[in-house]
Each structure stands twice: as structure tokens, then as C-alpha cells.
Design an enzyme around this catalytic site. Sequence first.
Site, PDB file in Angstrom:
ATOM      1  N   HIS A   1     -13.894  -5.762  36.953  1.00  0.00           N
ATOM      2  CA  HIS A   1     -15.238  -6.557  36.991  1.00  0.00           C
ATOM      3  C   HIS A   1     -15.580  -6.575  35.585  1.00  0.00           C
ATOM      4  CE1 HIS A   1     -15.557  -5.698  41.227  1.00  0.00           C
ATOM      5  NE2 HIS A   1     -15.493  -4.394  41.083  1.00  0.00           N
TER       6      HIS A   1
ATOM      7  N   ASP B   1      -6.292  -7.203  43.697  1.00  0.00           N
ATOM      8  CA  ASP B   1      -7.322  -6.236  43.838  1.00  0.00           C
ATOM      9  C   ASP B   1      -7.601  -6.029  45.464  1.00  0.00           C
ATOM     10  OD1 ASP B   1      -9.588  -4.998  43.090  1.00  0.00           O
ATOM     11  OD2 ASP B   1     -11.031  -6.738  43.130  1.00  0.00           O
ATOM     12  N   GLY B   2      -8.462  -5.078  45.773  1.00  0.00           N
ATOM     13  CA  GLY B   2      -8.779  -4.750  47.002  1.00  0.00           C
ATOM     14  C   GLY B   2     -10.297  -4.260  47.056  1.00  0.00           C
TER      15      GLY B   2
ATOM     16  N   ASP C   1     -10.964 -10.137  42.549  1.00  0.00           N
ATOM     17  CA  ASP C   1     -12.086  -9.706  43.298  1.00  0.00           C
ATOM     18  C   ASP C   1     -12.808 -10.589  44.048  1.00  0.00           C
ATOM     19  OD1 ASP C   1     -14.094  -7.438  43.570  1.00  0.00           O
ATOM     20  OD2 ASP C   1     -15.452  -8.842  42.583  1.00  0.00           O
TER      21      ASP C   1
ATOM     22  N   ASP D   1      -6.849  -3.106  39.428  1.00  0.00           N
ATOM     23  CA  ASP D   1      -7.953  -2.179  38.477  1.00  0.00           C
ATOM     24  C   ASP D   1      -8.203  -1.056  39.241  1.00  0.00           C
ATOM     25  OD1 ASP D   1      -9.212  -2.785  41.031  1.00  0.00           O
ATOM     26  OD2 ASP D   1     -10.884  -4.171  40.153  1.00  0.00           O
TER      27      ASP D   1
ATOM     28  N   GLU E   1      -6.277  -1.826  48.312  1.00  0.00           N
ATOM     29  CA  GLU E   1      -5.734  -1.987  46.803  1.00  0.00           C
ATOM     30  C   GLU E   1      -4.291  -1.874  47.048  1.00  0.00           C
ATOM     31  OE1 GLU E   1      -7.102  -2.645  44.011  1.00  0.00           O
ATOM     32  OE2 GLU E   1      -9.093  -2.033  44.213  1.00  0.00           O
TER      33      GLU E   1
END
Length: 156
Positions: free
Chosen positions: A121, A9-10, A131, A70, A47
Site C-alpha cells: 500500500h 498480493d493476497g 492489491d 508485501d 499471499e
Amino acid sequence: MSSIQIYTDGASRGNPGPGGYGIILMWNNHRKEISKGYRLTTNNRMELLAVITALEALKKTELPVQVYTDSQYVVKAITEGWLKNWIKTDFKGGKKNSDLWKHYHRIAAKFKITMHWVKGHATNPFNNRCDELATSAADGKDLAIDEWYEANEYEK
């Protein structure tokens, strides 16, 4: 043959703004977390840099790699052929993040990668942990410099 599982995740606080990435690498009973923060960058760069950094951390190139992110930007660029076209046209038209996409293209050639999009999320504990790692890194002290971005993109 078991595959290597990668979750990434970024995040960025503002776009551009301080940013970071979070990674979980898993293979058999092994698990490793990686994160890093940058003083000025974008969400899309983080990301993509998360995926690149995860691949660079792998020691076994012969195992299949499952990447879960994501980021539709990352997944679609790879699975829908955008990246192949960008490379073929040398990123004509000012496509962003060409430095990272070229780097990804070089390193990805060493692996058998399958990309997976996961809803961010939501209920995936690995994505949620990534995250947490990414946002914590973005909020950290002594942030690294995304030199290419600051030199080439931010002033545009």
C-alpha cells in the site's frame, strides 16, 4: 538473459473470510494479470497461493525469477529458512498452510527464484495493482472453495 518479474498480493475480508489474490507476470514486453477469489480463506493463504499460481503459470523454467510480495510471512519463510525446517520436521507443531507450503516447495524446485519484500500500500504501482486485483477478487461473485482450508483448518 532477462529475468521474469512476478508481483503478487493476497487479501481476505476477515481472517478467515472471503479472500483473493492478484498477480502480475512480466517478461520483456509481455505482461499478464491473474486473479481469483475464494469464499473462505486467510490472508496468509492468499499471499502464498498467489506466488504458487504465478509460478505455475510460467512456461520458461530456465529463466531467473524475481518475486515481489508485501508478505513478510512468505518472504521470511523462504529466505530465513523457516520452510526448510518445517519440511524437515514435517510441519511438526501444527504449522499452518502445510498443504500450500509443500506445493510451493515442489514447484519452486524447478526455478531459480529470488524473493523481494516490498512495502504494501505504498508507492509501488505493481504491488498496488496486485492489491486491487486481490481485493476485487475477494469481493467477487461465484467464489471458489479453498477445499483444504475448509476441510482442515477452519473448524480448529
